[in-house]
Scaffold this motif. Structure first.
Motif, PDB file in Angstrom:
ATOM      1  N   UNK A 127       0.830  -1.206   0.000  1.00 16.89           N
ATOM      2  CA  UNK A 127       0.000   0.000   0.000  1.00 16.89           C
ATOM      3  C   UNK A 127       0.869   1.261   0.000  1.00 16.89           C
ATOM      4  N   UNK A 128       1.907   1.274   0.822  1.00 15.69           N
ATOM      5  CA  UNK A 128       2.796   2.435   0.884  1.00 15.69           C
ATOM      6  C   UNK A 128       3.522   2.631  -0.443  1.00 15.69           C
ATOM      7  N   UNK A 129       4.026   1.547  -1.014  1.00 14.65           N
ATOM      8  CA  UNK A 129       4.730   1.643  -2.292  1.00 14.65           C
ATOM      9  C   UNK A 129       3.801   2.146  -3.401  1.00 14.65           C
ATOM     10  N   UNK A 130       2.599   1.602  -3.458  1.00 17.85           N
ATOM     11  CA  UNK A 130       1.643   2.054  -4.460  1.00 17.85           C
ATOM     12  C   UNK A 130       1.273   3.520  -4.293  1.00 17.85           C
ATOM     13  N   UNK A 131       1.076   3.944  -3.051  1.00 17.32           N
ATOM     14  CA  UNK A 131       0.738   5.349  -2.789  1.00 17.32           C
ATOM     15  C   UNK A 131       1.884   6.271  -3.172  1.00 17.32           C
ATOM     16  N   UNK A 132       3.109   5.895  -2.803  1.00 15.84           N
ATOM     17  CA  UNK A 132       4.258   6.729  -3.158  1.00 15.84           C
ATOM     18  C   UNK A 132       4.438   6.823  -4.675  1.00 15.84           C
ATOM     19  N   UNK A 133       4.276   5.704  -5.367  1.00 13.04           N
ATOM     20  CA  UNK A 133       4.379   5.746  -6.831  1.00 13.04           C
ATOM     21  C   UNK A 133       3.316   6.650  -7.434  1.00 13.04           C
ATOM     22  N   UNK A 134       2.092   6.573  -6.906  1.00 12.49           N
ATOM     23  CA  UNK A 134       1.037   7.407  -7.444  1.00 12.49           C
ATOM     24  C   UNK A 134       1.307   8.880  -7.188  1.00 12.49           C
ATOM     25  N   UNK A 135       1.755   9.223  -5.993  1.00  9.41           N
ATOM     26  CA  UNK A 135       1.975  10.634  -5.662  1.00  9.41           C
ATOM     27  C   UNK A 135       3.217  11.194  -6.340  1.00  9.41           C
ATOM     28  N   UNK A 136       4.307  10.419  -6.350  1.00 13.48           N
ATOM     29  CA  UNK A 136       5.569  10.940  -6.880  1.00 13.48           C
ATOM     30  C   UNK A 136       5.598  10.955  -8.405  1.00 13.48           C
ATOM     31  N   UNK A 137       4.980   9.964  -9.025  1.00 10.64           N
ATOM     32  CA  UNK A 137       4.993   9.884 -10.493  1.00 10.64           C
ATOM     33  C   UNK A 137       3.733  10.437 -11.129  1.00 10.64           C
TER      34      UNK A 137
END
Length: 139
Positions: A127-137
């Motif tokens: 969940x954290x990885x998916x959220x970071x990818x969505x926000x950063x990219x």
């Protein structure tokens, strides 16, 4: 964009959609939201209508998100919508404590009794990885 990147993006998108959709269905099923709602409102004869309303709402807001539809509403209408959306999210968050009992049952069924921490950490890190990818990219 190369064909391999497009196929990988499609695979990731479908996998994420299946995971989220399955999680939502499991969440609603485990909590027995529709049957409990009909018990509280004494509306047993409307159970099919409530189920279809849930499905229609999910599809409608999926289309809104997918096609980036927008509408300018007066502040009072937005406030009323915000209150109801907050109530909905709050009740789902409150029901989450009941759903957390699913993880020990799942761990027993897949023979991971001693590895419950790893199962929970996999969910959290995903969940954290998916959220970071969505926000950063900006996906």
């Amino acid at each position: 964009m190369s064909v391999i990147k497009c196929l990988l993006l499609i695979l990731i998108g479908l996998g994420g959609g299946l995971a989220v959709g399955s999680g939502l269905v499991a969440f609603i099923t485990v909590l027995d939201i529709i049957p409990r709602l009909t018990q509280l409102t004494n509306a047993h004869r409307y159970i099919r209508s409530l189920e279809w309303a849930l499905v229609a709402g999910a599809l409608f807001f999926t289309f809104i998100d997918f096609f980036h539809w927008g509408v300018q509403l007066p502040v009072i209408v937005s406030s009323i919508y915000g209150i109801f959306a907050g109530i909905f999210v709050g009740t789902l968050a409150a029901g989450l404590t009941e759903v957390l009992n699913v993880f020990p049952i799942l761990a027993k069924r897949i023979h991971m009794d001693g590895s419950l921490l790893f199962l929970l950490m996999a969910v959290v890190l995903g969940k954290v990885t998916g959220s970071l990818l969505q926000w950063l990219l900006h996906l």
